[in-house]
Design a protein around this motif. Structure first.
Motif, PDB file in Angstrom:
ATOM      1  N   ILE A   1      -4.791   4.078  -3.939  1.00  0.00           N
ATOM      2  CA  ILE A   1      -5.649   5.197  -4.355  1.00  0.00           C
ATOM      3  C   ILE A   1      -7.054   5.002  -3.807  1.00  0.00           C
ATOM      4  O   ILE A   1      -7.654   5.929  -3.235  1.00  0.00           O
ATOM      5  CB  ILE A   1      -5.669   5.310  -5.891  1.00  0.00           C
TER       6      ILE A   1
ATOM      7  N   ILE B   1      -2.876  12.520   1.697  1.00  0.00           N
ATOM      8  CA  ILE B   1      -1.814  11.509   1.598  1.00  0.00           C
ATOM      9  C   ILE B   1      -0.452  12.161   1.794  1.00  0.00           C
ATOM     10  O   ILE B   1       0.380  11.694   2.584  1.00  0.00           O
ATOM     11  CB  ILE B   1      -1.848  10.808   0.224  1.00  0.00           C
ATOM     12  N   HIS B   2      -0.204  13.237   1.070  1.00  0.00           N
ATOM     13  CA  HIS B   2       1.097  13.894   1.139  1.00  0.00           C
ATOM     14  C   HIS B   2       1.302  14.630   2.453  1.00  0.00           C
ATOM     15  O   HIS B   2       2.410  14.640   3.000  1.00  0.00           O
ATOM     16  CB  HIS B   2       1.260  14.833  -0.059  1.00  0.00           C
TER      17      HIS B   2
ATOM     18  N   TYR C   1      -5.440  13.443  -2.342  1.00  0.00           N
ATOM     19  CA  TYR C   1      -3.997  13.557  -2.605  1.00  0.00           C
ATOM     20  C   TYR C   1      -3.322  14.413  -1.544  1.00  0.00           C
ATOM     21  O   TYR C   1      -2.240  14.079  -1.036  1.00  0.00           O
ATOM     22  CB  TYR C   1      -3.753  14.125  -4.010  1.00  0.00           C
ATOM     23  N   SER C   2      -3.953  15.549  -1.210  1.00  0.00           N
ATOM     24  CA  SER C   2      -3.323  16.465  -0.256  1.00  0.00           C
ATOM     25  C   SER C   2      -3.190  15.817   1.120  1.00  0.00           C
ATOM     26  O   SER C   2      -2.194  16.044   1.827  1.00  0.00           O
ATOM     27  CB  SER C   2      -4.114  17.771  -0.163  1.00  0.00           C
TER      28      SER C   2
ATOM     29  N   MET D   1     -10.745  14.049  -5.164  1.00  0.00           N
ATOM     30  CA  MET D   1      -9.469  13.442  -5.533  1.00  0.00           C
ATOM     31  C   MET D   1      -8.296  14.333  -5.136  1.00  0.00           C
ATOM     32  O   MET D   1      -7.287  13.850  -4.595  1.00  0.00           O
ATOM     33  CB  MET D   1      -9.432  13.169  -7.035  1.00  0.00           C
ATOM     34  N   ILE D   2      -8.427  15.622  -5.391  1.00  0.00           N
ATOM     35  CA  ILE D   2      -7.365  16.555  -4.990  1.00  0.00           C
ATOM     36  C   ILE D   2      -7.237  16.602  -3.480  1.00  0.00           C
ATOM     37  O   ILE D   2      -6.127  16.622  -2.923  1.00  0.00           O
ATOM     38  CB  ILE D   2      -7.637  17.957  -5.563  1.00  0.00           C
TER      39      ILE D   2
ATOM     40  N   GLY E   1      -0.604   9.761  -4.357  1.00  0.00           N
ATOM     41  CA  GLY E   1      -0.889  11.191  -4.394  1.00  0.00           C
ATOM     42  C   GLY E   1      -0.561  11.796  -5.741  1.00  0.00           C
ATOM     43  O   GLY E   1      -1.330  12.615  -6.277  1.00  0.00           O
ATOM     44  N   ASP E   2       0.560  11.396  -6.314  1.00  0.00           N
ATOM     45  CA  ASP E   2       0.939  11.877  -7.649  1.00  0.00           C
ATOM     46  C   ASP E   2      -0.134  11.527  -8.681  1.00  0.00           C
ATOM     47  O   ASP E   2      -0.474  12.335  -9.545  1.00  0.00           O
ATOM     48  CB  ASP E   2       2.267  11.245  -8.081  1.00  0.00           C
TER      49      ASP E   2
ATOM     50  N   LEU F   1      -3.341  10.935  -8.262  1.00  0.00           N
ATOM     51  CA  LEU F   1      -4.651  11.551  -8.060  1.00  0.00           C
ATOM     52  C   LEU F   1      -4.740  12.950  -8.666  1.00  0.00           C
ATOM     53  O   LEU F   1      -5.838  13.388  -9.050  1.00  0.00           O
ATOM     54  CB  LEU F   1      -4.982  11.604  -6.565  1.00  0.00           C
ATOM     55  N   GLN F   2      -3.612  13.639  -8.785  1.00  0.00           N
ATOM     56  CA  GLN F   2      -3.672  14.998  -9.345  1.00  0.00           C
ATOM     57  C   GLN F   2      -4.072  14.989 -10.827  1.00  0.00           C
ATOM     58  O   GLN F   2      -5.067  15.633 -11.199  1.00  0.00           O
ATOM     59  CB  GLN F   2      -2.332  15.697  -9.129  1.00  0.00           C
TER      60      GLN F   2
END
Length: 323
Positions: free
Chosen positions: A26, A72-73, A69-70, A65-66, A104-105, A107-108
């Motif tokens: 993270i 990473i995915h 995550y985006s 953070m969002i 990623g999961d 961070l949401q």
């Protein structure tokens, strides 16, 4: 901006329940060197609306953070399959694919929890959560990414190129825009039944995939500064233009820049048959489109006067990247 970096570092400290490897992944994603454009937009909006950086900082951290995550995915093998991001190996390369998915999961909900914890007014916290969650959801960020992936295999099922009046003329016009085949992809345009149809779909992708978080960033800064409805509307209009301009420029750089400048692989989008603005319009016309969007964005900052100075500086920066 040092205050953003400090706030992000503080937000990425976890208790004993978080496994060390997950926490490291993270932090690797969130604290990687970057422009911090979206959190900066939160603070710029607060400035324009007469708010403070301190009040808006929870929104800046949450939106980054969002965004992390985006990325990473998006980089995962099942998505865009990238191995380089911000000049470093992507998270699934540096760690492993499962850890990247889990980072990623994590961070949401972490972004939502950060807003709830640090925005002290309950009604304002709920409003901020709604803004960010909506922007990150299936009708915006995730939906745009889904359509971006689907577009690699051609037009969506409802698109019938045989019904597009003047499709041949549109392809011919695209040929005249640029003579260099790298700058206009005639085969791609034909597959989509014309430049107009393809550009329309491409814009719908990026207004969600990229534009939604730009809009959310500015709206978070406004809401956390107790902005008026008219101020929020002006910032939304600015966001619509600056977000699309940013993506046009990003597409241009994918065609023209090198990996050292970009910090990620370049030229992959065209190689995978993705829709891009230079591929559809040619490089020169894509630059014209970016300039038009930047000019329009700056017009929307007029009601803020000198308080919008940094928003206008950002617009200049986005345009300068295209050259």
């Amino acid at each position: 901006m040092p205050s953003i970096e400090q706030a992000l570092q503080q937000a990425c400290q976890f208790g004993p329940g978080c496994p060390q490897r997950l926490g490291d992944a993270i932090r690797y994603a969130v604290l990687a060197p970057g422009k911090r454009l979206r959190p900066a937009l939160v603070l710029m909006a607060a400035e324009a609306c007469g708010g403070t950086h301190a009040a808006a900082m929870p929104g800046a951290v949450a939106v980054e953070m969002i965004h992390a995550y985006s990325l990473i995915h998006d980089d995962l093998p099942a998505m865009d399959d990238d191995d380089l991001r911000r000049g470093r190996p992507t998270v699934h390369i540096e760690f492993d694919e499962a850890t990247a998915i889990l980072a990623g999961d994590a961070l949401q909900p972490l972004a939502i929890a950060h807003l709830c914890r640090h925005v002290t007014d309950p009604a304002r916290a709920a409003q901020a959560v709604q803004i960010l969650a909506t922007a990150a959801g299936p009708e915006h960020l995730v939906g745009g990414q889904a359509d971006d992936l689907a577009a690699e295999s051609g037009p969506p099922p409802q698109t019938d190129s045989s019904d597009v009046e003047g499709a041949d003329e549109q392809v011919a016009a695209s040929n005249r825009i640029q003579s260099n085949p790298i700058e206009s992809d005639v085969e791609l345009i034909q597959r989509w039944g014309g430049t107009h149809r393809a550009l329309e779909f491409l814009e719908s992708i990026h207004r969600r995939k990229t534009g939604a978080l730009f809009a959310a960033s500015l709206d978070l800064g406004a809401v956390l500064s107790d902005a008026s409805d008219s101020q929020r509307a002006a910032l939304a209009a600015y966001a619509a233009d600056i977000g699309l301009a940013f993506q046009v420029v990003d597409d241009l750089l994918d065609h023209t820049a090198d990996e050292t400048r970009m910090g990620k692989r370049v030229g992959k989008d065209a190689g995978r048959g993705k829709l891009t603005y230079p591929g559809l319009m040619g490089i020169d016309q894509a630059r014209v489109r970016a300039a038009e969007l930047i000019e329009s964005a700056q017009q929307h900052t007029t009601p803020f006067g000198s308080a919008a100075g940094r928003l206008n500086q950002l617009a200049h920066y986005v345009l300068q990247r295209s050259h």
